[in-house]
Design an enzyme around this catalytic site. Sequence first.
Site, PDB file in Angstrom:
ATOM      1  CG  ASP A  99      -0.245   0.167   2.501  1.00 51.12           C
ATOM      2  OD1 ASP A  99       1.006   0.296   2.491  1.00 51.12           O
ATOM      3  OD2 ASP A  99      -0.906   0.196   3.536  1.00 51.12           O
ATOM      4  CG  ASP A 307      -5.696  -5.046   2.011  1.00 47.26           C
ATOM      5  OD1 ASP A 307      -5.312  -4.656   3.139  1.00 47.26           O
ATOM      6  OD2 ASP A 307      -6.214  -4.287   1.179  1.00 47.26           O
ATOM      7  CB  CYS A 345     -11.669 -25.749   8.839  1.00 46.58           C
ATOM      8  SG  CYS A 345     -10.228 -24.785   8.325  1.00 46.58           S
ATOM      9  CB  CYS A 347      -6.661 -24.813   7.902  1.00 45.52           C
ATOM     10  SG  CYS A 347      -6.789 -24.972   9.695  1.00 45.52           S
ATOM     11  CB  CYS A 350      -9.014 -27.835  11.078  1.00 45.91           C
ATOM     12  SG  CYS A 350      -9.615 -26.297  11.824  1.00 45.91           S
ATOM     13  CG  HIS A 376      -8.921 -21.949  11.823  1.00 49.54           C
ATOM     14  ND1 HIS A 376      -9.613 -22.991  11.238  1.00 49.54           N
ATOM     15  CD2 HIS A 376      -9.868 -21.063  12.243  1.00 49.54           C
ATOM     16  CE1 HIS A 376     -10.915 -22.750  11.302  1.00 49.54           C
ATOM     17  NE2 HIS A 376     -11.095 -21.595  11.912  1.00 49.54           N
TER      18      HIS A 376
HETATM   19 ZN   LIG Z   1      -8.995 -24.723  10.239  1.00 46.10          ZN
END
Ligand SMILES: [Zn+2]
Length: 415
Positions: A99, A307, A345, A347, A350, A376
Amino acid sequence: MSAQTKKTFSYEKKVQLDGALGHTGEITTPHGVIQTPAFIPVGTKATVKAVLPESMGDLGAQALLANAYHLYLQPGPDIVDEAGGLGKFMNWSGPTFTDSGGFQVLSLGVGFKKVIAMNEDTFRDDQVIAEGKDRLAHVDDDGVTFKSHLDGSIHRFTPEVSIGIQHQLGADIMFAFDECTTLHNTRGYQQKSLERTRLWAKRCLVEHGRLTELRSDKPYQALFGVLQGAQYEDLRRKAAKDLSGLDEDGITFDGFGLGGALDKEKLGTIVSWLCEELPDNKPRHLLGIGEPDDLFVGVENGADTFDCVAPSRQARTSAVFTKDGRVNLTNSKYQRQFSPIDESCDCYTCNHYTAAYLNHLFKAKEMLASTLATIHNERFIVRLVDQMRDAITNGDFYDLKADFLGRFYAGKAGA
Ligand SMILES: [Zn+2]
């Protein structure tokens, strides 16, 4: 600049969302392609706090955004330049954004919230910060003088300085230096400020053209113009028309940042005003937006990329996303939840760790808590926007929106 240098950046709009300005698209940069809509995680000081860049890649982040203001103060743009640019410096091979520093320098001293007051009657260029606040920034028609939040030293950003810093940082996508106003400013001030931002945008283009020539051995860096105008339809439309029409000796903006004061209630309307005026062949980035409902609104109304620091900032305070809303992992109900934070999830956290373990880590103030929770949260938001993109392609965006938001906000599960 030659067509040769410029052809490394391009944008192609792909699938149009029925009955709205939303769409999918593809941004091509010298460091790779970004499929849009996409959420771009923020690594303020060239690091997404607590997480390896490799992990950000693994969780599906297509690009990362860093802040020019912070990197200017520390370590200094010359060091990032010598290191080979932002991506190389932080071991991130994909596309990067920076930015302009405009928002940071103008919000100094007011806790990084947009609390800048202005009364038209008492208008003076240097009276931007609300009375009673420690004034760390002064804006005039040429630029902004501000005090470093690190050591109180005095610095000055102008359009040329910001573009110079961003060229040294070397991100694939940069933003023009703008005056970020707030909803508290009067209409009169917004008007004056909008003209100031337009004149700064022209100066940014000129300096960008000069530096692109001067640094022609470097990968091409795209420059996005930033559209202000607060909640006023005529000002927002004017900003979009003005900046998309600018052409300084063949140098034009490669895309646009939708910025400034965005009232949550009017977010979709404001984004649609801007996107109705903007050309279809250039990408639009909605600055600082990352809440699930806001992302749906932004995508539906024509934004390509987003963002926000929120997913990582909240993760470090133990607030995590689940399909049933945001929850706080320090809550005693997680003490014995020997299953993931969110069963749905995918990820790394998880897949390998339980909510009970994260509850323990946060209570014990272990650093790993921030790492696992950030992975996560970032995956949750990156994946959510990926799902929106797929849904536009498959023609079921509105079903996804109704299903997700209905469940996420129904429970009001927590903070
Ligand atoms: Zn997760």
